[in-house]
Scaffold this motif. Structure first.
Motif, short mmCIF file in Angstrom:
data_model
loop_
_atom_site.label_atom_id
_atom_site.label_comp_id
_atom_site.label_asym_id
_atom_site.label_seq_id
_atom_site.Cartn_x
_atom_site.Cartn_y
_atom_site.Cartn_z
N ILE A 81 -0.29 -6.21 2.94
CA ILE A 81 -1.30 -6.15 2.06
C ILE A 81 -1.64 -7.07 2.10
CG2 ILE A 81 -0.62 -8.49 -0.23
CD1 ILE A 81 1.91 -8.05 -0.79
N LYS A 82 -2.23 -7.12 3.63
CA LYS A 82 -3.66 -7.89 3.88
C LYS A 82 -4.40 -6.52 4.18
CE LYS A 82 -2.02 -12.21 5.12
NZ LYS A 82 -2.06 -13.40 6.39
N LYS A 83 -3.73 -6.30 5.09
CA LYS A 83 -4.70 -4.43 5.66
C LYS A 83 -4.49 -3.41 3.85
CE LYS A 83 -3.25 -4.52 9.70
NZ LYS A 83 -4.50 -4.00 10.34
N SER A 84 -4.70 -4.52 2.51
CA SER A 84 -4.38 -3.09 1.57
C SER A 84 -3.59 -2.25 1.24
CB SER A 84 -5.81 -2.95 0.97
OG SER A 84 -6.47 -4.25 1.59
N LYS A 85 -2.15 -2.64 1.77
CA LYS A 85 -1.26 -0.75 1.47
C LYS A 85 -0.76 -1.48 0.80
CE LYS A 85 -2.66 0.55 5.48
NZ LYS A 85 -3.73 1.66 5.14
N HIS A 86 -0.31 -0.73 -0.05
CA HIS A 86 1.29 -0.29 -1.12
C HIS A 86 2.23 -0.83 -0.31
CE1 HIS A 86 -1.17 0.53 -4.42
NE2 HIS A 86 -2.17 2.25 -3.87
N VAL A 87 3.20 -2.14 -1.12
CA VAL A 87 4.51 -2.18 -0.29
C VAL A 87 5.51 -2.32 -1.24
CG1 VAL A 87 2.93 -3.90 1.18
CG2 VAL A 87 4.44 -4.58 -0.74
N PHE A 88 7.10 -1.61 -0.25
CA PHE A 88 8.07 -1.54 -1.39
C PHE A 88 9.03 -2.60 -0.18
CE2 PHE A 88 12.85 -0.20 -1.59
CZ PHE A 88 13.20 0.40 -3.11
N ILE A 89 9.52 -3.07 -0.50
CA ILE A 89 9.94 -4.61 -0.43
C ILE A 89 11.76 -4.83 -0.38
CG2 ILE A 89 9.93 -6.67 0.61
CD1 ILE A 89 7.53 -6.81 -0.89
N GLU A 90 12.78 -3.86 0.39
CA GLU A 90 14.29 -4.20 0.35
C GLU A 90 13.88 -5.29 -0.25
OE1 GLU A 90 17.01 -3.28 -0.42
OE2 GLU A 90 16.18 -0.92 -0.15
N GLY A 111 -5.17 -6.55 -4.85
CA GLY A 111 -5.02 -5.80 -5.97
C GLY A 111 -4.15 -4.31 -5.65
N ILE A 112 -2.84 -4.59 -5.33
CA ILE A 112 -1.99 -3.12 -4.61
C ILE A 112 -0.47 -3.52 -5.95
CG2 ILE A 112 -2.66 -3.15 -3.02
CD1 ILE A 112 0.18 -5.02 -2.49
N LYS A 113 0.00 -2.39 -5.03
CA LYS A 113 1.24 -2.33 -5.84
C LYS A 113 2.21 -2.33 -4.70
CE LYS A 113 -0.44 -0.16 -9.95
NZ LYS A 113 -0.72 -0.69 -11.16
N ALA A 114 3.23 -3.12 -5.86
CA ALA A 114 4.14 -3.96 -4.94
C ALA A 114 5.81 -4.10 -5.76
CB ALA A 114 3.98 -5.08 -4.67
N MET A 115 7.02 -3.64 -4.80
CA MET A 115 7.56 -3.21 -6.00
C MET A 115 9.28 -3.69 -4.47
SD MET A 115 9.56 0.06 -8.44
CE MET A 115 10.47 0.97 -6.71
N VAL A 116 10.31 -4.65 -5.34
CA VAL A 116 11.37 -4.61 -4.65
C VAL A 116 12.80 -3.64 -5.16
CG1 VAL A 116 12.72 -7.24 -4.62
CG2 VAL A 116 10.31 -6.94 -5.30
N GLY A 117 13.03 -3.60 -3.80
CA GLY A 117 14.39 -2.84 -3.90
C GLY A 117 15.28 -3.74 -4.26
N HIS A 118 15.60 -3.62 -5.44
CA HIS A 118 16.92 -3.99 -6.65
C HIS A 118 17.64 -2.93 -6.86
CE1 HIS A 118 17.15 -8.27 -6.47
NE2 HIS A 118 16.11 -8.67 -6.65
N VAL A 119 17.84 -1.79 -5.92
CA VAL A 119 18.59 -0.51 -6.67
C VAL A 119 19.09 -0.61 -7.71
CG1 VAL A 119 20.16 -0.88 -4.63
CG2 VAL A 119 19.27 0.82 -5.50
N LEU A 286 12.30 4.68 -5.05
CA LEU A 286 11.68 4.96 -4.42
C LEU A 286 10.45 6.27 -4.76
CD1 LEU A 286 13.23 5.88 -0.93
CD2 LEU A 286 11.42 3.24 -1.50
N GLU A 287 10.47 7.43 -5.50
CA GLU A 287 10.22 8.56 -6.45
C GLU A 287 9.49 7.56 -7.44
OE1 GLU A 287 12.92 12.91 -5.76
OE2 GLU A 287 13.08 10.53 -7.37
N ILE A 288 10.24 7.04 -8.60
CA ILE A 288 8.95 6.33 -9.45
C ILE A 288 8.38 5.28 -8.67
CG2 ILE A 288 10.00 3.73 -10.92
CD1 ILE A 288 12.17 5.54 -11.67
N PHE A 289 8.43 4.67 -7.27
CA PHE A 289 7.41 4.07 -6.78
C PHE A 289 5.78 4.52 -6.17
CE2 PHE A 289 5.56 1.08 -3.54
CZ PHE A 289 4.67 -0.11 -4.28
N ASN A 290 6.52 5.97 -5.70
CA ASN A 290 5.21 6.57 -5.83
C ASN A 290 4.48 6.98 -6.73
OD1 ASN A 290 4.26 9.90 -6.06
ND2 ASN A 290 4.78 8.79 -3.55
N SER A 302 8.69 -5.45 -10.59
CA SER A 302 7.88 -6.18 -9.77
C SER A 302 8.30 -7.22 -8.89
CB SER A 302 7.28 -7.12 -10.88
OG SER A 302 7.83 -7.74 -11.56
N LEU A 303 7.21 -7.66 -8.01
CA LEU A 303 7.48 -9.42 -7.23
C LEU A 303 7.66 -9.75 -7.86
CD1 LEU A 303 4.52 -8.86 -4.69
CD2 LEU A 303 7.11 -7.92 -5.20
N LEU A 304 7.31 -10.29 -9.56
CA LEU A 304 7.78 -11.38 -10.04
C LEU A 304 9.38 -11.66 -10.48
CD1 LEU A 304 6.94 -14.03 -11.36
CD2 LEU A 304 6.32 -12.93 -13.97
#
Length: 329
Positions: A81-90, A111-119, A286-290, A302-304
Motif C-alpha cells: 500500500i505504501k508503494k500505492s499498489k492495489h491489494v487483495f488480502i486473504e 487511494g488504492i483499491k483493497a479487497m479481503v478474500g472472504h471467498v 479475483l476477476e471481480i477485484f480486477n 472491503s477492508l471495513l
C-alpha cells in the motif's frame, strides 16, 4: 491488463497462481515466498517466476495478492500500500484489530483499491440470494473440517468461523447486541471447536458452530424468516428455498402441501434449488477485484467488512477465553 504479483506459494498461494494464469485481464509477473521448498514446488509445477526480494516483486506489480500466513498480512499489505499498489488480502484481514485498523487508514490515504478474500461471498450458493428480500430472524451455521495443521496458526474462530461471521454480518442489517460462546482446544494450543450465539439488536439470532477436528466436511447455513426457509450448502454450492405459496399445489411444478394442525387449514410450500457448482469462487473473486480496479467501483468485500468480521470474531474469542478461565478456577 493489470500486472499482479503473489506473496505466498503455499497450498492456497499455488491455487491463486494457477487461477490468475487463467484470467486474461491479469499479467502474472511472479511470486515471492521465503520457503525454498514451497517456492521450488511452485516454480516447477506452474512455471512462474520466483522473486528473491519481496519489494522487487511489489515494485513490478500493479496489484499484490497476499496469500501468506495471517501473522504476516499486515507487513506485506502495508509494504504494498505504501508503494500505492492495489491489494487483495486473504482472510482474516490481519493478525490483530489494530493492524486491520491501520491497513484501512493506509489504504484510504494511498487511494488504492483493497479487497479481503472472504471467498464464501462468491460462492454460487450465496450468490443465488442476490435480489431476494432477506430479513432473517434465525440463522444456523455449521462449518466442519478434518484436522489440517496448515490453519492452526490461528484459533478456529479466525480460521473457519470468520467465514460464516462475514456472511451473517452481510445478511443481517443490525448491530450485534450480545455474544455468548464456548470453545475447546483439543489438538492445537487454541480452540479447535467453537460455538457462538450472536444476538442482534433487531432480534435476529445466529447460532454458529465451527470445528477443524471433524470426521467429515460440512459447510451449511440455514436462514429462517417469515414465510421462508433457505438452506445454503456452501460445499455443494447449491441453495434450497422453501416458501409459503399463494397458489395451490396443482398450480406449481415444485410444491407440496402440509397440514398446519388447525382444522381444515393447509398450506402450499413451493420448492426451488439454485446455484451453479461449476463456478470457481476464488477465480471469480479475483476477476471481480480486477474489474473493480479497472472500473473504479467499490470492492465487494472491503477492508471495513474484513475489520467488522474480525471485531465479532475477537469478541467471540474473548468470551471463550473468559469462560475457559472461569472453568479452571
Amino acid at each position: 491488463m493489470l500486472k499482479i504479483g503473489v506473496l505466498g506459494a503455499g497450498h492456497l498461494g499455488k491455487i491463486h497462481l494457477r487461477l490468475i494464469k487463467e484470467i486474461s485481464d491479469y499479467e502474472l509477473v511472479g511470486f515471492f515466498d521465503t520457503d525454498d521448498a514451497k517456492a521450488l514446488c511452485a516454480e516447477q509445477e506452474l512455471g512462474v517466476r520466483r522473486f528473491a526480494d519481496m519489494d522487487a516483486l511489489i515494485d513490478e506489480a500493479d496489484v499484490v495478492d497476499i496469500v501468506t500466513p495471517t501473522l504476516s498480512h499486515f507487513d506485506c499489505a502495508a509494504s504494498a500500500i505504501k508503494k500505492s499498489k492495489h491489494v487483495f488480502i486473504e482472510k482474516p484481514l490481519a493478525g490483530t484489530l489494530e493492524e486491520a485498523h491501520q491497513l484501512i487508514r493506509l489504504a484510504r490515504e494511498a487511494g488504492i483499491k483493497a479487497m479481503v478474500g472472504h471467498v464464501e461471498r462468491f460462492n454460487p450458493a450465496f450468490l443465488a440470494l442476490n435480489g431476494m428480500a432477506l430479513h432473517p430472524m434465525f440463522i444456523e451455521a455449521h462449518r466442519l473440517a478434518q484436522f489440517n495443521p496448515r490453519g492452526t496458526d490461528v484459533p478456529v474462530v479466525l480460521d473457519l468461523m470468520i467465514h460464516d461471521i462475514d456472511i451473517i454480518l452481510s445478511l443481517v442489517k443490525s448491530n450485534v447486541r450480545h455474544i455468548s460462546a464456548s470453545g475447546v482446544a483439543v489438538i492445537s494450543k487454541t480452540p479447535d471447536i467453537a460455538n457462538a450465539r450472536i444476538e442482534f439488536v433487531n432480534g435476529c439470532v445466529a447460532n454458529i458452530t465451527s470445528s477443524r477436528i471433524s470426521m467429515k466436511q460440512m459447510r451449511k447455513i440455514r436462514l429462517f424468516q417469515k414465510n421462508e426457509y433457505i438452506s445454503m450448502d456452501l460445499l455443494e454450492k447449491t441453495t434450497e428455498i422453501f416458501r409459503l405459496a399463494d397458489v395451490t399445489e396443482e398450480e406449481l411444478q415444485n410444491a407440496f402441501t402440509i397440514d398446519t394442525g388447525v382444522a381444515g387449514e393447509k398450506k402450499t410450500i413451493s420448492y426451488e434449488k439454485v446455484g451453479d457448482p461449476k463456478i470457481n469462487s476464488i477465480k471469480l473473486e479475483l476477476e471481480i477485484f480486477n474489474r473493480c480496479i479497472r472500473e473504479g467501483s467499490e470492492p465487494k468485500v472491503s477492508l471495513l467488512d474484513g475489520y467488522k468480521a474480525m471485531q465479532v470474531a475477537y469478541r467471540v474469542l474473548n468470551v471463550i477465553e473468559k469462560n475457559n478461565k472461569g472453568s479452571e478456577q
